[in-house]
Scaffold this active site. Structure first.
Site, PDB file in Angstrom:
ATOM      1  N   LYS A   1       0.810  -1.214   0.000  1.00  0.00           N
ATOM      2  CA  LYS A   1       0.000   0.000   0.000  1.00  0.00           C
ATOM      3  C   LYS A   1       0.850   1.273   0.000  1.00  0.00           C
ATOM      4  O   LYS A   1       0.425   2.315  -0.479  1.00  0.00           O
ATOM      5  CB  LYS A   1      -0.936   0.018   1.209  1.00  0.00           C
ATOM      6  CG  LYS A   1      -1.780  -1.225   1.411  1.00  0.00           C
ATOM      7  CD  LYS A   1      -2.746  -1.469   0.279  1.00  0.00           C
ATOM      8  CE  LYS A   1      -3.862  -2.457   0.615  1.00  0.00           C
ATOM      9  NZ  LYS A   1      -3.457  -3.857   0.822  1.00  0.00           N
TER      10      LYS A   1
HETATM   11  C1  LIG Z   1      -4.135  -5.014   0.389  1.00  0.00           C
HETATM   12  C2  LIG Z   1      -3.316  -6.227   0.314  1.00  0.00           C
HETATM   13  C3  LIG Z   1      -3.577  -7.225  -0.633  1.00  0.00           C
HETATM   14  C4  LIG Z   1      -4.767  -7.167  -1.557  1.00  0.00           C
HETATM   15  O1  LIG Z   1      -4.644  -6.112  -2.505  1.00  0.00           O
HETATM   16  P1  LIG Z   1      -5.951  -5.596  -3.273  1.00  0.00           P
HETATM   17  O2  LIG Z   1      -5.490  -4.428  -4.062  1.00  0.00           O
HETATM   18  O3  LIG Z   1      -6.923  -5.219  -2.210  1.00  0.00           O
HETATM   19  O4  LIG Z   1      -6.444  -6.715  -4.114  1.00  0.00           O
HETATM   20  C5  LIG Z   1      -2.713  -8.299  -0.708  1.00  0.00           C
HETATM   21  N1  LIG Z   1      -1.674  -8.414   0.140  1.00  0.00           N
HETATM   22  C6  LIG Z   1      -1.396  -7.484   1.068  1.00  0.00           C
HETATM   23  C7  LIG Z   1      -0.248  -7.686   1.972  1.00  0.00           C
HETATM   24  C8  LIG Z   1      -2.199  -6.353   1.186  1.00  0.00           C
HETATM   25  O5  LIG Z   1      -1.921  -5.432   2.112  1.00  0.00           O
END
Ligand SMILES: *Cc1c(COP(=O)(O)O)cnc(C)c1O
Length: 497
Positions: free
Chosen positions: A113
Site C-alpha cells: 500500500k
Molecule cells: C491489500 C493487500 C492485498 C490485496 O490487494 P488488493 O489491491 O486489495 O487486491 C494483498 N496483500 C497485502 C499484503 C495487502 O496489504
C-alpha cells in the site's frame, strides 16, 4: 483526460476532481474516459530511467491536468526521499525458474500500500490547490490491515488534511493493529469496528455518499475523500510498478523487449490486479493475469462461473488483507469488459447491493476469461508454500505472497503455460510473524510479538525492517471501538475535534 463514473450519472471531471472526491456522487467509481498508449519504444526509453522518472511518465499520461513539475515534485518526495529502505522502491527477487517476485513492501509500513499511499497525499494536496475549494480534506479509510497504516503514514501532519481509519477489531494481525493504534500525528484518528472488513468498507462508502453528512462536513470546513483503492489516485501509482518491473526485466536481460509476461497477484479488493490490467491495456506485454485468493475465494468462483456471490461464510485467514467478500475495484473491470456500459454496471451493482449476487452476460464472462485466470489457496497450502519457498530458495514469503506463489505454480501446472511469471510480493513476512512461524512448524512464543520476530529472523536470516523493529517501544494511543452502525457518529466526532 477526464474521468466519469462507472455508473454513468453525473458529469465528467478532471483527474484532480476524481482524486479529491474519491468516489463519484452516484456511488460509482471514477474511470478514465480513454486509456493512454504505452508502446515498445516508450518502454525502451523508460528502461533507461529510474523509478521516479518512470512514475512521472505514467502519471503524466493519466493525470493530464497536473503539470510535469507537480508530478515530478510528488514522485520525487514519495520515492526518492529516503522513505523506502532500498534505492529501488520495488526491487525484484528471483525464485529460480519458478517466479520473479516484485517486492512492493520496502516502504515505511512494509506492505504494498505504501507504493501508492506515499504518493497520494501529494496528489491530493495538489488537487485541492487546483480546485481552490479552501476546505480541509477529511480522509476516511476502511482497512483490512495494511491500507490503514499506510494511509496514516502518508497523511500524518499533512497540512490541509486529516485522516480517520476504521479497522475490523478481530480482522487484523497483532502487528498491524499496533502499527495503527500507535500512530503518531496531530491529524489522525483510528477506530476499531466490531465487524469485518466488509462492514468497515460499507460504512465508509455510506458516509461518503450521505448528503446530510456531506453537508455537515462542509459546515465544519471539510470535505470527505478516500484513500482506499476506490480512489483513482491510488490506482495510477500502482500501474507504475508493473511498467517499471517490466523495464527491469528487460534491462536485466531476463526478457527481450516485447516478450510476454504473466502476472500473478494476491487479491482482495481487486485494486492491485486491476492496476496490472490497466498496464496491459496500455500496451505492456502482459499475457495472463492470475488472480490468487485465499480461502475467501469469491473471486475464484466468479472467474470460473461468471456469477459473483458474496452470500457465503467469511473466514479469518493468515492472509487477513485479503479477507474480503466484496471486491470494490471489480466494478471498474466490469465497466471496461462491458464496453463501458455504465447502465449495465449500475444494474449489476444494484443486484449486488440488494441480493448480494449478480451474474455476468455470457460475452462478458468470455472476455473476463481471456485476460484473467483465478485460483485460491487454503490455509494448509499457504503454510506449505511458505515452508517450500524458504527450503527451496532460501526466501521467506509472507502469507499473502505465498498465496500468490501457490497460485502461480498451480496456473503453470494446470495450463502448461511457462511464460515468465511475475508475482506481486505484497508484505514483509515480519508483519505476520506468528503465522509464518506456525507455517514453519515452530510454535510462536506466547504473548510477545517481538519474540516471534527474533525467532523468525534466526530461522530465515532475513533482516527485520526498521519500521517493525521501531514498534517495540510503541504505545497504543487509539483504543476506541464502535459497532458498524456507529461509524458515522465517530466521523462526526472526529470532524468536530
Ligand atoms: C491489500 C493487500 C492485498 C490485496 O490487494 P488488493 O489491491 O486489495 O487486491 C494483498 N496483500 C497485502 C499484503 C495487502 O496489504
Amino acid at each position: 483526460m477526464n474521468y466519469t463514473s462507472t455508473r454513468g450519472r453525473g458529469q465528467s471531471v478532471p483527474s484532480a476532481g476524481a482524486i479529491l472526491r474519491g468516489i463519484a456522487p452516484d456511488g460509482g467509481l471514477y474511470v478514465p474516459e480513454s486509456l493512454p498508449a504505452l508502446t515498445l519504444e516508450d518502454i525502451r526509453t523508460l528502461c533507461g530511467q529510474e523509478y521516479v522518472g518512470r512514475a512521472v511518465w505514467v502519471l503524466s499520461r493519466f493525470l493530464t491536468d497536473f503539470t510535469g513539475e507537480e508530478l515530478e515534485t510528488c514522485a520525487a518526495a514519495a520515492y526518492g526521499g529516503g522513505r523506502f529502505d532500498d534505492d529501488r522502491p520495488a526491487p525484484l527477487a528471483v525464485l529460480g525458474d519458478e517466479a520473479i517476485l516484485l517486492e512492493l513492501w520496502h516502504g515505511p509500513t512494509c506492505a504494498f500500500k505504501d507504493m501508492a499511499l506515499q504518493l497520494l497525499p501529494g496528489l491530493l494536496t495538489a488537487s485541492a490547490a487546483k480546485c481552490g475549494c479552501g476546505r480541509e480534506a477529511a480522509i476516511l479509510v476502511a482497512t483490512s490491515g495494511d491500507t490503514g497504516k499506510a494511509a496514516l503514514e502518508g497523511f500524518k501532519d499533512v497540512p490541509g488534511a486529516r485522516i480517520q481509519v476504521f479497522y475490523p477489531t478481530q480482522g487484523v494481525s497483532a502487528m498491524q493493529k499496533l502499527q495503527m493504534t500507535a500512530q503518531e500525528g496531530r491529524n489522525v484518528s483510528v477506530v476499531g469496528v466490531r465487524g469485518n472488513f466488509d462492514d468497515c468498507q460499507r460504512g465508509v462508502k455510506a458516509i461518503f455518499t450521505d448528503p446530510d453528512l456531506m453537508g455537515r462536513a462542509e459546515g465544519l470546513g471539510c470535505f470527505f475523500s478516500s484513500a482506499n483503492s476506490i480512489n483513482w489516485g491510488r490506482l495510477v501509482p500502482q500501474i507504475v510498478y508493473y511498467v517499471s518491473a517490466y523495464c527491469d526485466l528487460v534491462s536485466e536481460g531476463r526478457l527481450a523487449l516485447g516478450d510476454p509476461v504473466n502476472i500473478c497477484v494476491p487479491t482482495g479488493n481487486f485494486g492491485n490486479i486491476l492496476a496490472a490490467y490497466y498496464a496491459g491495456r496500455m500496451g505492456l506485454p502482459v499475457k495472463k493475469l492470475i488472480c490468487a485468493s485465499n480461502r475467501n475465494n469469491v473471486l475464484t468462483d466468479f472467474l470460473r462461473t461468471g456469477a459473483y456471490d458474496r452470500n457465503r461464510p467469511f473466514y479469518a485467514t493468515s492472509s487477513p488483507s485479503m479477507d474480503i467478500l466484496v471486491s470494490s475495484n471489480l466494478e471498474r473491470l466490469l465497466y471496461h469488459l462491458s464496453g463501458e456500459d455504465c447502465g449495465l454496471v449500475a444494474g449489476l451493482m444494484a443486484e449486488l447491493e440488494g441480493q448480494g449476487r449478480y451474474a455476468l452476460p455470457g460475452a462478458m464472462h468470455d472476455a473476463l476469461g481471456r485476460d484473467f485466470w483465478g485460483t485460491f489457496c487454503d490455509e494448509k497450502d499457504t503454510r506449505e508454500t511458505i515452508r517450500r519457498v524458504l527450503d527451496t530458495y532460501g526466501y521467506l514469503p509472507d502469507p499473502h505472497t505465498a498465496v500468490a506463489v501457490h497460485g502461480a505454480a498451480r496456473y503453470r501446472a494446470q495450463t502448461g503455460d511457462d511464460t515468465p511469471m511475475l508475482v506481486a510480493s505484497t508484505a514483509s513476512p515480519y508483519k505476520f510473524a506468528p503465522g509464518v512461524l506456525a507455517a514453519l512448524g515452530v510454535p510462536a512464543p506466547s504473548g510477545d510479538e517481538f519474540a516471534s520476530l527474533d525467532l523468525l529472523k534466526s530461522l530465515s536470516g532475513a533482516p527485520v525492517p526498521g519500521p517493525i523493529l521501531g514498534l517495540r517501544t510503541a504505545k497504543a494511543r487509539f483504543l476506541d471501538q464502535c459497532a458498524p452502525g456507529e461509524m458515522a457518529e465517530e466521523t462526526l466526532r472526529f470532524l468536530a475535534r
